[in-house]
Scaffold this motif. Structure first.
Motif, PDB file in Angstrom:
ATOM      1  N   ALA A   1     -23.095   8.551  11.295  1.00 45.17           N
ATOM      2  CA  ALA A   1     -21.935   8.903  10.648  1.00 45.17           C
ATOM      3  C   ALA A   1     -20.810   7.801  10.970  1.00 45.17           C
ATOM      4  N   ILE A   2     -20.973   6.817  11.822  1.00 49.54           N
ATOM      5  CA  ILE A   2     -20.077   5.819  12.161  1.00 49.54           C
ATOM      6  C   ILE A   2     -20.269   4.667  11.021  1.00 49.54           C
ATOM      7  N   VAL A   3     -21.665   4.424  10.703  1.00 47.37           N
ATOM      8  CA  VAL A   3     -21.975   3.484   9.554  1.00 47.37           C
ATOM      9  C   VAL A   3     -21.575   4.222   8.118  1.00 47.37           C
ATOM     10  N   LEU A   4     -21.758   5.211   7.967  1.00 40.96           N
ATOM     11  CA  LEU A   4     -21.329   5.960   6.698  1.00 40.96           C
ATOM     12  C   LEU A   4     -19.803   5.816   6.380  1.00 40.96           C
ATOM     13  N   ALA A   5     -19.047   6.270   7.563  1.00 40.62           N
ATOM     14  CA  ALA A   5     -17.716   6.071   7.711  1.00 40.62           C
ATOM     15  C   ALA A   5     -17.117   4.502   7.088  1.00 40.62           C
ATOM     16  N   TYR A   6     -18.007   3.790   7.941  1.00 41.71           N
ATOM     17  CA  TYR A   6     -17.500   2.214   7.310  1.00 41.71           C
ATOM     18  C   TYR A   6     -17.771   1.823   6.054  1.00 41.71           C
ATOM     19  N   ALA A   7     -19.195   2.575   5.527  1.00 35.95           N
ATOM     20  CA  ALA A   7     -19.368   2.416   4.189  1.00 35.95           C
ATOM     21  C   ALA A   7     -18.360   2.744   3.310  1.00 35.95           C
ATOM     22  N   VAL A   8     -17.592   3.864   3.400  1.00 31.59           N
ATOM     23  CA  VAL A   8     -16.708   4.463   2.666  1.00 31.59           C
ATOM     24  C   VAL A   8     -15.271   3.498   2.761  1.00 31.59           C
ATOM     25  N   ALA A   9     -15.129   2.879   4.131  1.00 31.47           N
ATOM     26  CA  ALA A   9     -14.150   2.084   4.112  1.00 31.47           C
ATOM     27  C   ALA A   9     -14.073   1.022   3.666  1.00 31.47           C
ATOM     28  N   ALA A  10     -15.438   0.311   3.627  1.00 29.19           N
ATOM     29  CA  ALA A  10     -15.608  -0.828   2.782  1.00 29.19           C
ATOM     30  C   ALA A  10     -15.272  -0.732   1.275  1.00 29.19           C
ATOM     31  N   GLY A  11     -15.674   0.299   0.697  1.00 30.64           N
ATOM     32  CA  GLY A  11     -15.438   0.594  -0.559  1.00 30.64           C
ATOM     33  C   GLY A  11     -13.859   0.687  -0.872  1.00 30.64           C
ATOM     34  N   LEU A  12     -13.071   1.548   0.120  1.00 32.72           N
ATOM     35  CA  LEU A  12     -11.704   1.704   0.067  1.00 32.72           C
ATOM     36  C   LEU A  12     -11.074  -0.046   0.092  1.00 32.72           C
ATOM     37  N   PHE A  13     -11.517  -0.812   0.967  1.00 31.28           N
ATOM     38  CA  PHE A  13     -10.841  -2.124   0.800  1.00 31.28           C
ATOM     39  C   PHE A  13     -11.221  -2.888  -0.345  1.00 31.28           C
ATOM     40  N   VAL A  14     -12.360  -2.680  -0.934  1.00 34.38           N
ATOM     41  CA  VAL A  14     -12.522  -3.296  -2.423  1.00 34.38           C
ATOM     42  C   VAL A  14     -11.703  -2.617  -3.300  1.00 34.38           C
ATOM     43  N   VAL A  15     -11.588  -1.553  -3.243  1.00 33.45           N
ATOM     44  CA  VAL A  15     -10.591  -0.816  -4.363  1.00 33.45           C
ATOM     45  C   VAL A  15      -9.146  -1.309  -3.968  1.00 33.45           C
ATOM     46  N   ALA A  16      -8.574  -1.445  -2.846  1.00 38.18           N
ATOM     47  CA  ALA A  16      -7.415  -2.167  -2.619  1.00 38.18           C
ATOM     48  C   ALA A  16      -7.174  -3.294  -3.187  1.00 38.18           C
ATOM     49  N   PHE A  17      -8.307  -4.134  -2.951  1.00 39.15           N
ATOM     50  CA  PHE A  17      -8.325  -5.194  -3.261  1.00 39.15           C
ATOM     51  C   PHE A  17      -8.150  -5.633  -4.955  1.00 39.15           C
ATOM     52  N   THR A  18      -8.891  -4.783  -5.553  1.00 43.18           N
ATOM     53  CA  THR A  18      -8.918  -4.988  -6.902  1.00 43.18           C
ATOM     54  C   THR A  18      -7.610  -4.252  -7.547  1.00 43.18           C
ATOM     55  N   ILE A  19      -7.148  -3.245  -6.880  1.00 42.69           N
ATOM     56  CA  ILE A  19      -5.608  -2.933  -7.392  1.00 42.69           C
ATOM     57  C   ILE A  19      -4.649  -3.945  -7.137  1.00 42.69           C
ATOM     58  N   ALA A  20      -4.489  -4.480  -6.066  1.00 42.68           N
ATOM     59  CA  ALA A  20      -3.531  -5.648  -5.606  1.00 42.68           C
ATOM     60  C   ALA A  20      -3.700  -6.816  -6.598  1.00 42.68           C
ATOM     61  N   SER A  21      -5.036  -7.192  -6.736  1.00 42.31           N
ATOM     62  CA  SER A  21      -5.497  -8.191  -7.664  1.00 42.31           C
ATOM     63  C   SER A  21      -4.916  -8.107  -9.182  1.00 42.31           C
ATOM     64  N   ASP A  22      -5.054  -6.872  -9.761  1.00 38.56           N
ATOM     65  CA  ASP A  22      -4.586  -6.469 -10.949  1.00 38.56           C
ATOM     66  C   ASP A  22      -2.977  -6.455 -10.928  1.00 38.56           C
ATOM     67  N   TRP A  23      -2.461  -6.018  -9.935  1.00 35.94           N
ATOM     68  CA  TRP A  23      -0.934  -5.829 -10.065  1.00 35.94           C
ATOM     69  C   TRP A  23      -0.361  -6.904  -9.876  1.00 35.94           C
ATOM     70  N   VAL A  24      -0.583  -8.211  -8.884  1.00 33.94           N
ATOM     71  CA  VAL A  24      -0.206  -9.459  -9.065  1.00 33.94           C
ATOM     72  C   VAL A  24      -0.226 -10.232 -10.145  1.00 33.94           C
ATOM     73  N   PHE A  25      -1.331  -9.931 -11.001  1.00 35.31           N
ATOM     74  CA  PHE A  25      -1.732 -10.982 -12.097  1.00 35.31           C
ATOM     75  C   PHE A  25      -0.922 -10.554 -13.020  1.00 35.31           C
ATOM     76  N   GLU A  26      -0.491  -9.192 -13.116  1.00 39.16           N
ATOM     77  CA  GLU A  26       0.494  -8.714 -14.115  1.00 39.16           C
ATOM     78  C   GLU A  26       1.892  -9.117 -14.127  1.00 39.16           C
ATOM     79  N   LEU A  27       2.145  -9.383 -12.705  1.00 42.68           N
ATOM     80  CA  LEU A  27       3.491 -10.071 -12.427  1.00 42.68           C
ATOM     81  C   LEU A  27       3.359 -11.602 -12.726  1.00 42.68           C
ATOM     82  N   PHE A  28       2.159 -12.123 -12.548  1.00 42.11           N
ATOM     83  CA  PHE A  28       2.227 -13.654 -13.043  1.00 42.11           C
ATOM     84  C   PHE A  28       2.399 -13.762 -14.516  1.00 42.11           C
TER      85      PHE A  28
END
Length: 456
Positions: free
Chosen positions: A25-52
């Motif tokens: 269960a711990i490993v599965l929870a961390y796998a979900v967290a890894a996906g959330l980190f990548v999603v947050a990374f993607t959203i932040a990247s797209d947002w700042v590049f639009e500002l640029f």
């Protein structure tokens, strides 16, 4: 003599230990967290590049101050506090997996702290308009999240740190590209060299969960949409062969150039970089800004927008623009900015394919562009299976499987005649020896990451 499995006995064994299920269960929870980190990374990247983009459209000449200033600041922060975050992130994960690296030094290369730093610094690089991508860094981001699970697992758990790192890296690729099959192949071809039976379930589960998080956020869409592939006949053999050879040579030269630049090969400019890294980064950032202004902004960022327009037939880039994107990506990496080369490599490969399609004067534009993407990425990484599967899943190009595979394989073969493997060479530089040798010498942490001014 092998006996048939006893279902009830195996079921009782599975249910007998609550600690095993807690570890899972711990490993599965961390796998979900890894996906959330990548999603947050993607959203932040797209947002700042639009500002640029907004800054570039409104005040184009301000880029000449904006880009070098932020580039210098990124390199200063990286070298001062987060040296393990510099560069793509894939070499760090490969180095962390190397058996010669003591476990206590693994956190210098992959950790939750570096995950947060990698996201922030790479996002800042995109805010500066540098020629970087987020896909390679997503490997280090997700691996840093997954390996953090080890501290909560039971001491006798069969889930080891190596399996967590491989699973995290594969999940990062799958979530970043929305390409789950590519994640599995990447884990085998680039990270581990093989898929152990006891780790395969963990890797596939991490890929599925991280991929589901990405799909929930962005939808089940191909990265570049659906490619319109014309009927491919023997007339395409000549242009297709030319694309594979051209991308193989260009990708091999690019990899060789990066290895020489990032491993401190002898040379006047590398001595300047070693002595004044922040000033060197400022000059490199200024050069990237000038190239971007000359090309009308085409070379800024990852280059995904230009690829989408080319695949849709709405844009054609001249060979000069492709060359300038090549130079901008190399300069950005040479500065030591945290950021990947996957997306820029796809952009360069697409430009090569597009240029040959213009020269051939046929209706094979989308097909040759896709083959160029697979060929150049395979030549740079020397991981042809990962390259062609990534491109196939990104453009929904299942009808081009054989063409993409042939282009990637031939380009990778040509590249191997020109350059050593890029990620293996950079990882070897980090651990202080040659990957694959019996007993490589591992540098001290300060020498490997902090005080060694020539480290990437």
């Amino acid at each position: 003599m092998n006996r048939e499995p006893d279902f009830l006995q195996n079921l009782r064994a599975e249910l007998s230990s609550g600690r095993i299920w807690l570890d899972r269960a711990i490993v599965l929870a961390y796998a979900v967290a890894a996906g959330l980190f990548v999603v947050a990374f993607t959203i932040a990247s797209d947002w700042v590049f639009e500002l640029f983009h907004s800054l570039h459209r409104s005040y184009p000449w301000a880029i000449l101050l904006w880009t070098p200033s932020i580039t210098a600041a990124i390199v200063w922060v990286t070298r001062r506090w987060f040296p393990g975050a510099a560069g793509s992130g894939i070499p760090q994960v490969k180095a962390a997996l190397h058996p010669a690296l003591p476990p206590e030094r693994r956190n210098l290369l992959v950790s939750l702290r570096l995950t947060v730093a990698k996201i922030g610094l790479a996002v800042a690089g995109l805010a500066a308009g540098l020629s970087i991508g987020r896909e390679g860094p997503s490997v280090q981001v997700a691996a840093g999240v997954m390996q953090h699970a080890r501290r909560w697992l039971s001491p006798d758990t069969p889930i080891d740190a190596r399996a967590l790192l491989v699973a995290g890296g594969a999940a990062g690729i799958a979530a970043a590209f929305n390409a789950p099959l590519a994640g599995v192949v990447f884990a085998i071809e680039e990270l581990s060299g093989r898929l152990e039976a006891r780790a395969s379930g963990l890797i596939i589960t991490a890929i599925v969960l991280a991929g589901l998080v990405a799909v929930s956020a962005f939808g089940n869409l191909s990265y570049f949409g659906v490619i319109k592939v014309p009927h491919i006949s023997w007339d395409a053999l000549g242009p297709g062969l030319l694309v594979a050879l051209a991308t193989g040579v260009a990708g091999g030269l690019f990899a060789r150039l990066l290895i020489a630049s990032l491993t401190g090969a002898p040379g006047r400019l590398n001595r300047v970089r070693a002595r004044w890294p922040v000033r060197f980064a400022a000059v490199g950032g200024l050069a990237v800004a000038v190239i971007g202004l000359v090309t009308g902004g085409v070379t800024f960022g990852a280059g995904s927008e230009a690829v989408e327009r080319m695949l849709a037939g709405h844009d054609e880039l001249s060979p000069l623009y492709t060359l300038l994107k090549f130079i901008a990506t190399w300069l950005t990496a040479w500065c030591g900015v945290p950021g990947g080369i996957f997306a820029p490599a796809l952009s360069i490969g697409a430009g090569i394919g597009n240029g040959i399609a213009q020269f051939a004067g046929s209706g094979l534009g989308p097909a040759l562009i896709a083959m160029g993407m697979a060929g150049f990425l395979a030549a740079v990484t020397q991981a042809p299976l990962t390259a062609f599967i990534i491109v196939m899943e990104m453009v929904d190009g299942h009808s081009m499987v054989l063409s993409l595979m042939a282009s990637a394989m031939l380009a990778s073969l040509v590249s191997r005649m020109i350059s050593r493997p890029l990620y293996e060479s950079l990882a070897a530089h980090m651990v202080g020896g040659t990957i694959g040798s019996p007993a490589p010498v591992v540098k001290a942490p300060q020498q490997m990451l902090g005080n060694d001014r020539s480290a990437p």
